[in-house]
Design a protein around this motif. Structure first.
Motif, PDB file in Angstrom:
ATOM      1  N   ASN A  49      40.246  11.428   5.203  1.00 52.07           N
ATOM      2  CA  ASN A  49      39.108  11.339   6.126  1.00 52.07           C
ATOM      3  C   ASN A  49      38.443  12.700   6.291  1.00 52.07           C
ATOM      4  O   ASN A  49      37.215  12.820   6.261  1.00 52.07           O
ATOM      5  CB  ASN A  49      39.557  10.802   7.478  1.00 52.07           C
ATOM      6  CG  ASN A  49      39.747   9.293   7.466  1.00 52.07           C
ATOM      7  OD1 ASN A  49      39.285   8.609   6.562  1.00 52.07           O
ATOM      8  ND2 ASN A  49      40.443   8.774   8.470  1.00 52.07           N
ATOM      9  N   GLY A  50      39.280  13.733   6.456  1.00 50.19           N
ATOM     10  CA  GLY A  50      38.736  15.078   6.568  1.00 50.19           C
ATOM     11  C   GLY A  50      38.018  15.504   5.302  1.00 50.19           C
ATOM     12  O   GLY A  50      36.958  16.153   5.357  1.00 50.19           O
ATOM     13  N   SER A  86      33.111  13.907  12.970  1.00 52.64           N
ATOM     14  CA  SER A  86      34.016  14.983  13.383  1.00 52.64           C
ATOM     15  C   SER A  86      34.462  14.793  14.828  1.00 52.64           C
ATOM     16  O   SER A  86      35.625  15.046  15.174  1.00 52.64           O
ATOM     17  CB  SER A  86      33.328  16.342  13.214  1.00 52.64           C
ATOM     18  OG  SER A  86      32.926  16.542  11.879  1.00 52.64           O
ATOM     19  N   TYR A  97      36.990  12.102  14.943  1.00 56.36           N
ATOM     20  CA  TYR A  97      38.248  12.650  14.421  1.00 56.36           C
ATOM     21  C   TYR A  97      38.975  13.432  15.518  1.00 56.36           C
ATOM     22  O   TYR A  97      40.180  13.254  15.740  1.00 56.36           O
ATOM     23  CB  TYR A  97      37.930  13.554  13.232  1.00 56.36           C
ATOM     24  CG  TYR A  97      39.126  14.086  12.477  1.00 56.36           C
ATOM     25  CD1 TYR A  97      39.510  13.511  11.258  1.00 56.36           C
ATOM     26  CD2 TYR A  97      39.863  15.168  12.946  1.00 56.36           C
ATOM     27  CE1 TYR A  97      40.593  14.002  10.548  1.00 56.36           C
ATOM     28  CE2 TYR A  97      40.949  15.668  12.245  1.00 56.36           C
ATOM     29  CZ  TYR A  97      41.303  15.081  11.042  1.00 56.36           C
ATOM     30  OH  TYR A  97      42.376  15.569  10.348  1.00 56.36           O
ATOM     31  N   ASP A  98      38.247  14.309  16.214  1.00 49.79           N
ATOM     32  CA  ASP A  98      38.866  15.099  17.285  1.00 49.79           C
ATOM     33  C   ASP A  98      39.457  14.210  18.365  1.00 49.79           C
ATOM     34  O   ASP A  98      40.595  14.428  18.819  1.00 49.79           O
ATOM     35  CB  ASP A  98      37.815  16.028  17.912  1.00 49.79           C
ATOM     36  CG  ASP A  98      37.544  17.271  17.066  1.00 49.79           C
ATOM     37  OD1 ASP A  98      38.477  17.769  16.419  1.00 49.79           O
ATOM     38  OD2 ASP A  98      36.393  17.731  17.058  1.00 49.79           O
ATOM     39  N   LYS A 137      40.265  11.024  18.217  1.00 51.02           N
ATOM     40  CA  LYS A 137      41.363  10.188  17.719  1.00 51.02           C
ATOM     41  C   LYS A 137      42.696  10.919  17.853  1.00 51.02           C
ATOM     42  O   LYS A 137      43.713  10.324  18.232  1.00 51.02           O
ATOM     43  CB  LYS A 137      41.123   9.818  16.256  1.00 51.02           C
ATOM     44  CG  LYS A 137      42.318   9.105  15.611  1.00 51.02           C
ATOM     45  CD  LYS A 137      42.136   8.895  14.119  1.00 51.02           C
ATOM     46  CE  LYS A 137      43.388   8.261  13.518  1.00 51.02           C
ATOM     47  NZ  LYS A 137      43.258   8.052  12.047  1.00 51.02           N
ATOM     48  N   TYR A 138      42.707  12.209  17.554  1.00 52.56           N
ATOM     49  CA  TYR A 138      43.967  12.954  17.520  1.00 52.56           C
ATOM     50  C   TYR A 138      44.300  13.688  18.816  1.00 52.56           C
ATOM     51  O   TYR A 138      45.421  14.178  18.965  1.00 52.56           O
ATOM     52  CB  TYR A 138      43.947  13.952  16.354  1.00 52.56           C
ATOM     53  CG  TYR A 138      44.059  13.263  15.014  1.00 52.56           C
ATOM     54  CD1 TYR A 138      45.251  12.685  14.594  1.00 52.56           C
ATOM     55  CD2 TYR A 138      42.957  13.158  14.168  1.00 52.56           C
ATOM     56  CE1 TYR A 138      45.346  12.028  13.378  1.00 52.56           C
ATOM     57  CE2 TYR A 138      43.041  12.509  12.942  1.00 52.56           C
ATOM     58  CZ  TYR A 138      44.240  11.951  12.555  1.00 52.56           C
ATOM     59  OH  TYR A 138      44.334  11.289  11.344  1.00 52.56           O
ATOM     60  N   LEU A 161      36.142   5.948  13.527  1.00 57.40           N
ATOM     61  CA  LEU A 161      36.208   6.923  12.438  1.00 57.40           C
ATOM     62  C   LEU A 161      36.357   6.227  11.094  1.00 57.40           C
ATOM     63  O   LEU A 161      35.642   6.538  10.134  1.00 57.40           O
ATOM     64  CB  LEU A 161      37.370   7.887  12.671  1.00 57.40           C
ATOM     65  CG  LEU A 161      37.621   8.921  11.569  1.00 57.40           C
ATOM     66  CD1 LEU A 161      36.446   9.881  11.462  1.00 57.40           C
ATOM     67  CD2 LEU A 161      38.922   9.683  11.829  1.00 57.40           C
ATOM     68  N   ILE A 167      33.496   6.571   8.022  1.00 62.81           N
ATOM     69  CA  ILE A 167      33.857   7.509   6.951  1.00 62.81           C
ATOM     70  C   ILE A 167      33.171   7.190   5.612  1.00 62.81           C
ATOM     71  O   ILE A 167      32.616   8.102   4.971  1.00 62.81           O
ATOM     72  CB  ILE A 167      35.389   7.586   6.770  1.00 62.81           C
ATOM     73  CG1 ILE A 167      35.990   8.492   7.842  1.00 62.81           C
ATOM     74  CG2 ILE A 167      35.776   8.096   5.392  1.00 62.81           C
ATOM     75  CD1 ILE A 167      35.600   9.960   7.718  1.00 62.81           C
TER      76      ILE A 167
END
Length: 602
Positions: free
Chosen positions: A292-293, A369, A372-373, A375-376, A391, A395
């Protein structure tokens, strides 16, 4: 000052549209605030002005090349790795305990975006080192972490990801690189990998390769693939020893010529050692957890090139006199001097197309992004699930829209310059060549399109699609509060209904088990669905701009905010209507691309 980026728009999207403060409220980012991060981005811009942009053209003219087993690259690669390490451009998002700064991915994305607008050849070296180190930190044991990660984050050592083989491109189930266990805790690695970006150069004391390989006796297909650390030079108590990793060749490319792409051989002398990362047969799982990143990074790079090309086109249009404006009689007044080409409606149309693609792409990349932030780092499990699903859904579009439409945007930029655009004296032709690889990087457009339609829309019984629809409807609701935005909100609502109709038609084939027909038009569907998604993001940008004008927000000028509303209107006039014809294609019953008994391609 180097003119390759619209830093004001980047900060507008970060802070006002995508609300960076929401991410900074998470415990992980407690030490950061918007003001200090703004200064960090300014320092990245200064670094890019000084060390990246001035060498962009030169790196294309003096490309990387293979010489007696080593790849020779431009000396700025050394500056990029060492200075990048010192500034935290590699280590930024890592934990403090690992030597990082615990930056949000939103900021890491913005930082790298600035670098890539300046020179898209250089940040790949640090970016791949970051990605390889991330895999080690997440999945390798403490001993391997201590042996490799510190020197990678400092920029002393480089890093790569080695997936592709001569006989196995995107089909990773056909990987044959072999790993043979020994009694000494390492594996003997034999095989070849191709298209390895940043795979070798004279400025790195060591390159740490993350290699997919198959342990002898492993299950067939992707279930039998493991992940190994395979350094070019293996660390010992006495220093570094050559690890039988050979640079066979460097690929000479159409674009990104300063960013080396190598062919590597492992174990030609039967002395290539690799160390297993995590558990056996889990390599593809580990690699794809980082994918994903990587796909956000591809979209970011394409968005950066389209922005840099737009800035170059815009500057040219403001300086180049050509022709005369038409008078009210429809004729040219030859007594008047020539007008600048930016005053010609068709040139303005091409520039506006570049603008809406470049800025829309950046908005999509920053949104991913942010997902993503959150999510984690979100503490609420329901929030984690929500942002994780969002996300996953965006993607494939993040990777594809900036790449495909970015190439179209740069092509329009070249057209703005006319004949000069085709000449090497001007930079547009280089941007045009550089961006063409992005639809191929990290899974081609066709692969991303099948992922979007075949997996992401249907996962969790369509829950991700429901969540994204809710987000879009919230923007429609906010936009509808303003009289001059309401009609655009209504158009977007109609397009949502059209998307439901198209998806329902296509899913019908999947329900009948006709998956080949279901996915045969996945790429037109990607274009259709991405177009609507970018329309949503432009309406969101315009709504924030309109709100700022109404409340008197002076963070940016009135002209700045009005330009965002104008760009949204352009997108809705020239881009959104294309979804109608795409819907016709997608709901057409005729099947023309599935191979039959009689071959018609001859």
């Amino acid at each position: 000052m180097a003119n390759y980026i619209d830093l004001e728009t980047l900060k507008y999207l970060l802070n006002e549209v995508h609300n960076l403060d929401e991410v900074l409220k998470q415990d992980r980012f407690a030490d950061h605030d918007a003001e200090s991060l703004d200064l960090f981005l300014d320092s990245v811009k200064e670094f890019s002005d000084r060390e990246l942009f001035p060498y962009f053209k030169e790196m294309d003219e003096k490309p990387a090349y293979h010489d007696e087993g080593t790849v020779m690259v431009h000396e700025q690669v050394d500056v990029m790795m060492k200075k990048g390490g010192e500034m935290g451009l590699i280590a930024g998002p890592f934990d403090y305990d690992d030597g990082g700064m615990q930056l949000p991915l939103m900021i890491q994305t913005a930082s790298t975006y600035i670098q890539e607008t300046a020179n898209n050849h250089l940040p790949g070296y640090t970016g791949l080192t970051y990605g390889a180190a991330e895999l080690i930190v997440h999945f390798a044991n403490k001993e391997l972490n201590e042996a490799y990660v510190p020197k990678m984050l400092s920029g002393e050592w480089g890093g790569t990801m080695c997936l592709t083989e001569p006989q196995a491109g995107s089909s990773l189930s056909d990987v044959v690189t072999k790993a043979t266990p020994t009694d000494d805790g390492y594996y003997k690695i034999t095989g070849q990998k191709i298209f390895i970006s940043g795979g070798d150069h004279q400025y790195a004391e060591n390159i740490v390769h993350l290699v997919l390989a198959r342990i002898e006796g492993a299950p067939a297909g992707t279930k039998g693939i493991s992940l190994f650390i395979v350094p070019k030079n293996r660390p010992t108590e006495d220093g570094l020893i050559f690890n039988d990793v050979t640079t066979v060749a460097d690929f000479q490319k159409m674009g990104q010529r300063g960013y080396c792409t190598t062919h590597l051989g492992f174990g030609d002398a039967d002395d290539c050692r690799g160390w297993l990362v995590g558990e056996p047969h889990q390599g593809l799982k580990y690699m794809f957890l980082m994918m994903n990143g990587a796909r956000i990074a591809v979209g970011r790079g394409a968005a950066a090139i389209s922005m840099a090309a737009y800035q170059a086109s815009l500057q040219y249009a403001k300086e180049r006199p050509q022709g005369r404006k038409l008078t009210s009689s429809g004729k040219k007044n030859l007594d008047e001097g020539q007008t600048l080409i930016i005053n010609h409606p068709d040139v303005r149309r091409m520039l506006l197309l570049q603008k809406v693609i470049a800025e829309g792409s950046l908005s999509l990349v920053l949104l991913a992004s942010k997902y993503y932030d959150l999510k984690y780092t979100a503490s609420d499990p329901a929030e984690k699930e929500k942002y994780g699903l969002l996300l996953e859904l965006v993607i494939p579009m993040v990777k594809t829209y900036p790449s495909e439409k970015g190439a179209e945007a740069v092509s329009n930029g070249l057209q703005v310059l006319g004949g000069y655009g085709f000449c090497t004296d001007f930079i547009l032709q280089q941007y045009y060549r550089d961006i063409r690889i992005f639809p191929i990087y990290e899974g081609t457009t066709g692969i991303q399109s099948q992922d979007l339609l075949g997996r992401k829309l249907l996962m969790e019984n369509g829950k991700a699609l429901e969540l994204l629809t809710t987000e879009v409807m919230q923007t429609i609701k906010e936009a509808s509060k303003f009289d001059d935005l309401r009609s655009y909100a209504n158009i977007l609502g109609e397009k949502l209904q059209l998307a439901q109709k198209v998806i329902g038609f296509l899913v019908g084939f999947a329900k009948k088990g006709d998956y080949e027909r279901f996915l045969s038009d996945a790429t037109p569907f990607m274009e259709f669905f991405s177009n609507i998604t970018i329309g949503w993001l432009w309406l969101d940008m315009a709504t924030h701009a309109k709100n700022a004008l109404v409340i008197g927000n002076n963070a940016h000028s009135q002209d700045f905010y009005e330009s965002k509303i104008h760009a949204m209107k352009f997108y809705f006039k020239y881009e959104i209507p294309k979804t109608t014809s795409l819907a016709e294609i997608l709901t057409n019953e005729e099947v023309l691309t599935i191979a039959g008994e009689k071959e018609i391609l001859n």
